[in-house]
Write a protein that holds these residues in place. Sequence first.
Motif, short mmCIF file in Angstrom:
data_model
loop_
_atom_site.label_atom_id
_atom_site.label_comp_id
_atom_site.label_asym_id
_atom_site.label_seq_id
_atom_site.Cartn_x
_atom_site.Cartn_y
_atom_site.Cartn_z
N PRO A 1 33.90 44.88 31.53
CA PRO A 1 35.16 43.68 32.18
C PRO A 1 36.43 45.06 30.63
O PRO A 1 36.26 45.05 30.83
CB PRO A 1 35.01 42.60 30.94
N VAL A 2 37.78 43.98 31.72
CA VAL A 2 38.69 45.02 31.57
C VAL A 2 39.71 43.77 32.11
O VAL A 2 39.87 42.70 33.40
CB VAL A 2 38.80 46.11 32.50
N GLU A 3 40.57 43.45 30.81
CA GLU A 3 41.05 42.42 31.28
C GLU A 3 43.13 43.66 31.81
O GLU A 3 43.06 44.55 30.78
CB GLU A 3 42.22 42.14 30.36
N ARG A 4 43.51 43.11 32.89
CA ARG A 4 44.45 43.77 33.05
C ARG A 4 45.97 42.78 33.52
O ARG A 4 45.57 41.79 33.65
CB ARG A 4 43.98 44.58 34.58
N ASN A 5 46.85 43.83 33.22
CA ASN A 5 48.34 42.99 33.51
C ASN A 5 49.21 43.32 33.68
O ASN A 5 49.19 44.85 34.46
CB ASN A 5 48.74 41.97 32.14
N GLU A 6 50.68 42.77 33.96
CA GLU A 6 51.85 43.33 35.15
C GLU A 6 52.41 44.97 33.63
O GLU A 6 52.83 46.02 34.72
CB GLU A 6 52.97 42.87 34.67
N ASP A 7 50.81 44.96 32.62
CA ASP A 7 52.01 46.83 32.16
C ASP A 7 50.56 47.75 32.24
O ASP A 7 51.33 48.36 32.07
CB ASP A 7 51.97 46.29 30.96
N SER A 8 49.19 46.59 32.70
CA SER A 8 48.72 47.73 33.24
C SER A 8 49.29 49.09 34.42
O SER A 8 49.46 48.71 35.41
CB SER A 8 47.51 47.18 33.64
N GLY A 9 48.25 50.37 34.43
CA GLY A 9 48.92 51.24 34.50
C GLY A 9 48.06 51.26 36.08
O GLY A 9 47.18 50.37 35.97
N TYR A 10 48.52 51.56 37.24
CA TYR A 10 48.27 51.66 38.46
C TYR A 10 47.07 52.98 39.10
O TYR A 10 47.24 54.39 38.63
CB TYR A 10 49.78 52.37 39.36
N THR A 11 45.77 51.82 39.40
CA THR A 11 44.43 53.16 39.56
C THR A 11 44.07 53.56 40.64
O THR A 11 43.40 53.37 40.87
CB THR A 11 43.10 52.64 38.54
#
Length: 117
Positions: free
Chosen positions: A107-117
């Motif tokens: 589980p990984v929580e992402r938001n608008e500050d997360s990097g592009y993978t």
Amino acid sequence: MEELERQEPDSRLRLLYHSASVGERGPQVEVVRGDVTSPQDVSAAAEGVQEIYHLAGPVEREPKDPTRLYRTHIEGMRNICEAVREHKVGKAVLVSSSGTVAVSRDPVERNEDSGYT
């Protein structure tokens, strides 16, 4: 579309659709041929609408053309946002998939500050 007709009989739906056929549709549905990656197509489809629902987005585990995913998800959304601003559309909704932020077994929580993978 049947649910739209039943719940909101006076509403109208305009589809920006890139394929030759969108299937059966009633008189409430207008189909505009075009592509979400084209700013001109999106702008033309957005003219006079009150709401936009962005549902385009291919999901491919091993894409033959990875730039297609970027163009649809990123540039397509940019085109939608610009059309919203240009035509003063009241509401825009993005429907997406895990393919836009990558899939993980943990589980990984992402938001608008997360990097592009």
